[in-house]
Scaffold this motif. Structure first.
Motif, PDB file in Angstrom:
ATOM      1  N   GLY A 315       0.750  -1.207  -0.144  1.00  0.00           N
ATOM      2  CA  GLY A 315       0.302   0.071  -0.082  1.00  0.00           C
ATOM      3  C   GLY A 315       0.813   1.211  -0.058  1.00  0.00           C
ATOM      4  O   GLY A 315       0.450   2.277  -0.509  1.00  0.00           O
ATOM      5  N   ALA A 316       2.083   1.256   0.608  1.00  0.00           N
ATOM      6  CA  ALA A 316       2.803   2.353   0.641  1.00  0.00           C
ATOM      7  C   ALA A 316       3.233   2.564  -0.532  1.00  0.00           C
ATOM      8  O   ALA A 316       3.618   3.875  -1.051  1.00  0.00           O
ATOM      9  CB  ALA A 316       3.947   2.249   1.695  1.00  0.00           C
ATOM     10  N   GLU A 317       3.685   1.412  -1.366  1.00  0.00           N
ATOM     11  CA  GLU A 317       4.306   1.723  -2.941  1.00  0.00           C
ATOM     12  C   GLU A 317       3.150   2.284  -3.677  1.00  0.00           C
ATOM     13  O   GLU A 317       3.305   3.118  -4.491  1.00  0.00           O
ATOM     14  CB  GLU A 317       4.562   0.379  -3.143  1.00  0.00           C
ATOM     15  CG  GLU A 317       5.090   0.608  -4.917  1.00  0.00           C
ATOM     16  CD  GLU A 317       5.648  -0.934  -5.362  1.00  0.00           C
ATOM     17  OE1 GLU A 317       6.045  -0.756  -6.483  1.00  0.00           O
ATOM     18  OE2 GLU A 317       5.752  -1.647  -4.621  1.00  0.00           O
ATOM     19  N   VAL A 318       1.964   1.921  -3.352  1.00  0.00           N
ATOM     20  CA  VAL A 318       0.820   2.369  -4.400  1.00  0.00           C
ATOM     21  C   VAL A 318       0.663   3.652  -4.112  1.00  0.00           C
ATOM     22  O   VAL A 318       0.286   4.584  -5.003  1.00  0.00           O
ATOM     23  CB  VAL A 318      -0.482   1.821  -4.192  1.00  0.00           C
ATOM     24  CG1 VAL A 318      -1.725   2.237  -4.845  1.00  0.00           C
ATOM     25  CG2 VAL A 318      -0.276   0.119  -4.375  1.00  0.00           C
ATOM     26  N   GLN A 319       0.796   4.181  -2.833  1.00  0.00           N
ATOM     27  CA  GLN A 319       0.643   5.589  -2.522  1.00  0.00           C
ATOM     28  C   GLN A 319       1.789   6.423  -2.958  1.00  0.00           C
ATOM     29  O   GLN A 319       1.371   7.574  -3.665  1.00  0.00           O
ATOM     30  CB  GLN A 319       0.550   5.774  -1.198  1.00  0.00           C
ATOM     31  CG  GLN A 319      -0.870   5.528  -0.240  1.00  0.00           C
ATOM     32  CD  GLN A 319      -0.833   5.602   1.357  1.00  0.00           C
ATOM     33  OE1 GLN A 319       0.334   5.558   1.653  1.00  0.00           O
ATOM     34  NE2 GLN A 319      -2.054   6.198   1.631  1.00  0.00           N
ATOM     35  N   ALA A 320       2.734   6.019  -2.998  1.00  0.00           N
ATOM     36  CA  ALA A 320       4.110   6.648  -3.877  1.00  0.00           C
ATOM     37  C   ALA A 320       3.927   6.935  -5.226  1.00  0.00           C
ATOM     38  O   ALA A 320       4.202   7.762  -5.716  1.00  0.00           O
ATOM     39  CB  ALA A 320       5.506   5.752  -3.328  1.00  0.00           C
ATOM     40  N   LEU A 321       3.092   5.799  -5.765  1.00  0.00           N
ATOM     41  CA  LEU A 321       3.079   5.993  -7.203  1.00  0.00           C
ATOM     42  C   LEU A 321       1.572   6.294  -7.735  1.00  0.00           C
ATOM     43  O   LEU A 321       1.390   6.768  -8.939  1.00  0.00           O
ATOM     44  CB  LEU A 321       2.906   4.599  -7.734  1.00  0.00           C
ATOM     45  CG  LEU A 321       4.340   3.753  -7.897  1.00  0.00           C
ATOM     46  CD1 LEU A 321       3.883   2.235  -8.010  1.00  0.00           C
ATOM     47  CD2 LEU A 321       5.132   4.283  -8.901  1.00  0.00           C
ATOM     48  N   SER A 322       0.972   7.009  -6.496  1.00  0.00           N
ATOM     49  CA  SER A 322      -0.501   7.506  -6.950  1.00  0.00           C
ATOM     50  C   SER A 322      -0.369   8.518  -8.107  1.00  0.00           C
ATOM     51  O   SER A 322      -1.438   8.581  -9.093  1.00  0.00           O
ATOM     52  CB  SER A 322      -1.078   8.011  -5.776  1.00  0.00           C
ATOM     53  OG  SER A 322      -0.380   8.959  -5.177  1.00  0.00           O
ATOM     54  N   ASP A 323       0.491   9.474  -7.992  1.00  0.00           N
ATOM     55  CA  ASP A 323       0.450  10.643  -8.972  1.00  0.00           C
ATOM     56  C   ASP A 323       0.967  10.051 -10.440  1.00  0.00           C
ATOM     57  O   ASP A 323       0.770  10.831 -11.306  1.00  0.00           O
ATOM     58  CB  ASP A 323       1.670  11.797  -8.586  1.00  0.00           C
ATOM     59  CG  ASP A 323       0.957  12.724  -7.247  1.00  0.00           C
ATOM     60  OD1 ASP A 323      -0.394  12.402  -7.127  1.00  0.00           O
ATOM     61  OD2 ASP A 323       1.674  13.175  -6.590  1.00  0.00           O
ATOM     62  N   VAL A 324       2.095   8.991 -10.362  1.00  0.00           N
ATOM     63  CA  VAL A 324       2.463   8.678 -11.554  1.00  0.00           C
ATOM     64  C   VAL A 324       1.468   7.847 -12.561  1.00  0.00           C
ATOM     65  O   VAL A 324       1.385   7.951 -13.689  1.00  0.00           O
ATOM     66  CB  VAL A 324       3.729   7.595 -11.418  1.00  0.00           C
ATOM     67  CG1 VAL A 324       4.271   6.821 -12.502  1.00  0.00           C
ATOM     68  CG2 VAL A 324       4.858   8.448 -10.483  1.00  0.00           C
ATOM     69  N   LEU A 325       0.806   6.899 -11.775  1.00  0.00           N
ATOM     70  CA  LEU A 325      -0.213   5.846 -12.358  1.00  0.00           C
ATOM     71  C   LEU A 325      -1.508   6.671 -13.051  1.00  0.00           C
ATOM     72  O   LEU A 325      -1.884   6.265 -14.104  1.00  0.00           O
ATOM     73  CB  LEU A 325      -0.984   5.368 -11.212  1.00  0.00           C
ATOM     74  CG  LEU A 325      -0.045   3.991 -10.457  1.00  0.00           C
ATOM     75  CD1 LEU A 325      -0.615   3.385  -9.374  1.00  0.00           C
ATOM     76  CD2 LEU A 325       0.700   3.169 -11.577  1.00  0.00           C
ATOM     77  N   VAL A 326      -1.829   7.856 -12.718  1.00  0.00           N
ATOM     78  CA  VAL A 326      -2.644   8.716 -13.328  1.00  0.00           C
ATOM     79  C   VAL A 326      -2.207   9.458 -14.635  1.00  0.00           C
ATOM     80  O   VAL A 326      -2.965   9.952 -15.343  1.00  0.00           O
ATOM     81  CB  VAL A 326      -3.416   9.570 -12.482  1.00  0.00           C
ATOM     82  CG1 VAL A 326      -4.108   8.932 -11.523  1.00  0.00           C
ATOM     83  CG2 VAL A 326      -2.587  10.669 -11.627  1.00  0.00           C
ATOM     84  N   MET A 327      -0.727   9.464 -15.041  1.00  0.00           N
ATOM     85  CA  MET A 327      -0.140   9.955 -15.992  1.00  0.00           C
ATOM     86  C   MET A 327      -0.618   9.001 -17.340  1.00  0.00           C
ATOM     87  O   MET A 327      -1.096   8.021 -17.216  1.00  0.00           O
ATOM     88  CB  MET A 327       1.325  10.081 -15.723  1.00  0.00           C
ATOM     89  CG  MET A 327       1.658  10.910 -14.715  1.00  0.00           C
ATOM     90  SD  MET A 327       3.394  10.774 -14.758  1.00  0.00           S
ATOM     91  CE  MET A 327       3.871  11.793 -13.265  1.00  0.00           C
ATOM     92  N   GLU A 328      -0.552   9.749 -18.559  1.00  0.00           N
ATOM     93  CA  GLU A 328      -0.817   9.103 -19.524  1.00  0.00           C
ATOM     94  C   GLU A 328       0.422   8.101 -19.860  1.00  0.00           C
ATOM     95  O   GLU A 328       1.491   8.304 -19.300  1.00  0.00           O
ATOM     96  CB  GLU A 328      -0.661  10.018 -21.014  1.00  0.00           C
ATOM     97  CG  GLU A 328      -1.908  11.010 -20.844  1.00  0.00           C
ATOM     98  CD  GLU A 328      -3.152  10.720 -20.967  1.00  0.00           C
ATOM     99  OE1 GLU A 328      -3.399   9.810 -21.609  1.00  0.00           O
ATOM    100  OE2 GLU A 328      -3.857  11.184 -20.186  1.00  0.00           O
ATOM    101  N   GLU A 329       0.258   7.008 -20.789  1.00  0.00           N
ATOM    102  CA  GLU A 329       1.183   6.095 -21.108  1.00  0.00           C
ATOM    103  C   GLU A 329       2.352   6.672 -21.821  1.00  0.00           C
ATOM    104  O   GLU A 329       2.104   7.744 -22.447  1.00  0.00           O
ATOM    105  CB  GLU A 329       0.600   5.123 -21.883  1.00  0.00           C
ATOM    106  CG  GLU A 329      -0.386   4.154 -21.291  1.00  0.00           C
ATOM    107  CD  GLU A 329      -0.614   2.888 -21.936  1.00  0.00           C
ATOM    108  OE1 GLU A 329      -0.144   2.758 -22.925  1.00  0.00           O
ATOM    109  OE2 GLU A 329      -1.472   1.948 -21.442  1.00  0.00           O
ATOM    110  N   ALA A 330       3.335   6.389 -21.832  1.00  0.00           N
ATOM    111  CA  ALA A 330       4.766   7.068 -22.238  1.00  0.00           C
ATOM    112  C   ALA A 330       4.423   6.678 -24.042  1.00  0.00           C
ATOM    113  O   ALA A 330       4.085   5.812 -24.334  1.00  0.00           O
ATOM    114  CB  ALA A 330       5.972   6.168 -21.894  1.00  0.00           C
ATOM    115  N   ALA A 331       4.926   7.820 -24.446  1.00  0.00           N
ATOM    116  CA  ALA A 331       4.657   7.904 -26.100  1.00  0.00           C
ATOM    117  C   ALA A 331       5.907   7.216 -26.717  1.00  0.00           C
ATOM    118  O   ALA A 331       5.725   6.616 -27.809  1.00  0.00           O
ATOM    119  CB  ALA A 331       4.542   9.411 -26.248  1.00  0.00           C
ATOM    120  N   GLU A 332       7.010   7.080 -26.053  1.00  0.00           N
ATOM    121  CA  GLU A 332       8.130   6.485 -26.896  1.00  0.00           C
ATOM    122  C   GLU A 332       8.058   5.078 -26.671  1.00  0.00           C
ATOM    123  O   GLU A 332       7.414   4.463 -25.902  1.00  0.00           O
ATOM    124  CB  GLU A 332       9.606   6.887 -25.890  1.00  0.00           C
ATOM    125  CG  GLU A 332       9.823   8.276 -26.075  1.00  0.00           C
ATOM    126  CD  GLU A 332       9.154   9.286 -24.982  1.00  0.00           C
ATOM    127  OE1 GLU A 332       8.299   8.765 -24.325  1.00  0.00           O
ATOM    128  OE2 GLU A 332       9.341  10.444 -25.112  1.00  0.00           O
TER     129      GLU A 332
END
Length: 596
Positions: A315-332
């Motif tokens: 759960g701590a990891e998911v919280q740390a990733l919370s801002d990342v997971l809502v980003m768009e997928e990488a275009a590269e």
């Protein structure tokens, strides 16, 4: 008397708090185009559980401790709510559900609220509408759960039952999704096609519990994402989420396994919990939740505290990733390759099937890679063409690989939270292999996940072609895109000739002179020759070919600007203001603002 006054004030305060909770604004929830939940206008990865470990619907301590932001309780789906025989019962249910939602809001947790199953079985649309209307404005509400595993209940319900319940919910509440929990694996036991049973829902949360208590299998965690894909094929336009295995199957079926369940051998392990989550993200889930057994079958917090700690850590990891997971997928295009040692294992590359998710923002790309198991003990992973950076030189100047919460770290660099990690072996057993100028390689054992952050080269203001340097190509791009705010340099929300002057003459930009067509720091015969070769042309002309004033023609106006600066070199501290005034005098008011 003083005691009575204090008591009275306490009642007033409690009443005021309850009123504030009851009057809190409703929260609109919907699914974005990519399936990510949007909560009150914000893309939000929802990480849930189907019960607090206390199994008390008034308690949220475990939910909060393990980092979940949405929860549920089966109490509200209980068949003891006989809504057919007594109208009063639905009001009792509403009272309890209202309290539950208020307590969840106090705890900062959202709720996926299941309808009383009896109301669905009896197609009691009136009771459902009454309940939904009474609770739809509760700020903790995230989803309505129509039914849990309807494909296994087709002796009691049909597609018509599902349609009645869904329509009753949506007629009373258009601001919250109505969802079901089910899985393609149940289709063979259903009297109706899954496509019919799932036709009336906003999302299907796929439950699949593939981890046996008898040891690894040839599939291991592969069904987490293959079932996800199968569900998408059944209902292509419906959002899909994941319900993951948080319980050891022996808590329900001890008779099927000769190995007694203990705190030491309980499954899933930490790596299996973590891998399931990342596999669901790689599959495309914007909602992932864990199901575990009720406390009456296994008191996880007390009987296997190490396992509970694993949930807290994930759960701590998911919280740390919370801002990342809502980003768009990488275009590269990030190429992940796998090499399996044929001496130790007899698998082809396709059978290893590592799962990858990517996210991206202006500063970095984020990559999660999970080894789902399937007997393999280790995999060699590599990236090629890392975000297009110039890796032929000192690659650390262009790209940085760092752990968000995981296994690999490159020496001499700091993590996001300032912690420096060692090279292999890490705490999770992954081993960094090396970087050969093209490929970044490391080993992942079964169930291991690595989450990396690849920092992009810092954006150079004015570098419109994203090659890391300012050049005449950037000047040409700006000149061809006047009016496009994406090419604005002076932060006035517009790209105009002031921005062109800033890019060419600004001390923090090219710091040269108008008419320096090849940007070598001087206005000389080379520039004059370039302009002369295009003189009179109005087709495919650019600054680099002599169209200095960006009017789509190379003519006397451009020649006058070049002549005003002829002979100037960059040794002069700053480009002379005279050239600006000459250019301003040669431009129509329509093309430029006052230049100061």
């Amino acid at each position: 008397m003083p005691f009575r006054v204090v008591f009275g004030m306490g009642c007033i305060i409690i009443t005021a708090v309850l009123l504030m909770i009851s009057e809190a604004a409703a929260v609109e929830v919907y699914f974005d185009d990519d399936g990510m939940p949007v909560v009150d206008g914000e893309r939000t990865f929802l990480y849930g559980t189907f019960r607090d470990p206390s199994d008390d619907w008034t308690e949220f301590g475990g939910v909060v401790e393990a980092g979940f932001n949405v929860t549920h309780d089966y109490y509200f789906e209980s068949l003891s709510w006989n809504l057919v025989s007594s109208g009063k019962r639905i009001e009792d249910w509403i009272d309890d559900a209202s309290t539950y939602l208020d307590l969840a809001h106090q705890a900062g947790v959202g709720v996926m609220l299941g309808l009383p199953r009896e109301a669905v079985y009896s197609q009691n649309a009136s009771a459902i509408q009454t309940a939904v209307s009474a609770l739809k404005n509760k700020p903790a509400l995230r989803f309505w759960i129509i039914m849990d595993e309807p494909l296994l209940r087709t002796d009691e319900i049909s597609p018509q039952h599902m349609a009645t319940a869904y329509q009753a919910i949506k007629s009373a509440d258009s601001d919250h999704p109505a969802v079901i929990v089910d899985g393609p694996k149940h289709a063979s036991r259903s009297a109706y096609p899954a496509s019919d049973m799932w036709a009336h829902t906003d999302a299907v949360f796929i439950d699949r519990y593939p981890i046996p208590s008898t040891g690894p299998t040839s599939e291991d965690l592969v069904p987490i994402y293959t079932d996800f894909a199968a569900a998408e094929a059944i209902v292509p336009t419906t959002t899909i989420g994941s319900v993951l295995q948080g319980h050891d199957l022996r808590t329900f079926y001890p008779q099927n396994n000769p190995i007694p369940l203990t705190a030491e051998n309980i499954l899933p392990t930490y790596d299996q919990l973590r891998a399931q989550f990342h596999l669901s993200v790689a599959a495309g889930a914007g909602f992932s939740s864990f199901y575990w057994a009720p406390r009456s079958r296994w008191d996880m917090v007390n009987d296997s505290p190490n396992q509970w700690q694993n949930f807290i850590d994930v759960g701590a990891e998911v919280q740390a990733l919370s801002d990342v997971l809502v980003m768009e997928e990488a275009a590269e295009s990030l190429v992940v390759t796998t090499v399996v040692d044929p001496v130790q294992r007899n698998f082809t590359d396709d059978e290893v099937d590592l799962q990858v998710w990517t996210r991206s923002d202006e500063d970095a790309d984020y990559i999660g890679i999970t080894n789902p198991g399937g007997w393999q003990e280790a995999s060699l992973v590599g990236w090629t063409d890392l975000v297009g950076a110039d890796l032929s030189t000192d690659w650390s100047e262009y790209i940085q690989v760092s752990m968000l919460h995981g296994d690999i770290w490159l020496a001499g660099m700091s993590s996001l939270d300032g912690v420096t990690w060692n090279l292999a072996p890490s705490s999770f057993g992954s081993q960094f292999i090396g970087y050969d100028g093209t490929n970044l390689s490391f080993e992942l054992d079964a169930y291991e996940t690595v989450v990396l952050r690849l920092l992009k080269a810092p954006k150079v203001p004015g570098d419109f072609n994203d090659d890391g340097v300012l050049s005449v190509e950037d000047v040409d791009l700006l000149a061809m895109n006047l009016g496009n705010p994406e090419y604005d340099l002076d932060e006035d929300q517009d790209a105009d000739l002031n921005d062109l002057l800033l890019l060419i003459m600004g001390a923090d930009y090219l710091n040269t002179f108008l008419g320096d067509l090849n940007l070598d720091g001087r206005v000389d015969l080379l520039d004059l020759s370039t302009l002369a070769s295009s003189f009179g042309s109005s087709s495919d002309v650019r600054y680099s070919t002599g169209d200095i004033n960006a009017d789509a023609a190379v003519d006397l106006l451009d020649l006058s600007v070049l002549a005003a600066n002829f002979g100037n070199t960059r040794s002069v501290p700053e480009p002379a203001l005279g050239s600006v005034m000459v250019l301003a005098s040669l431009l129509s008011p329509r093309r430029v603002r006052a230049i100061a």
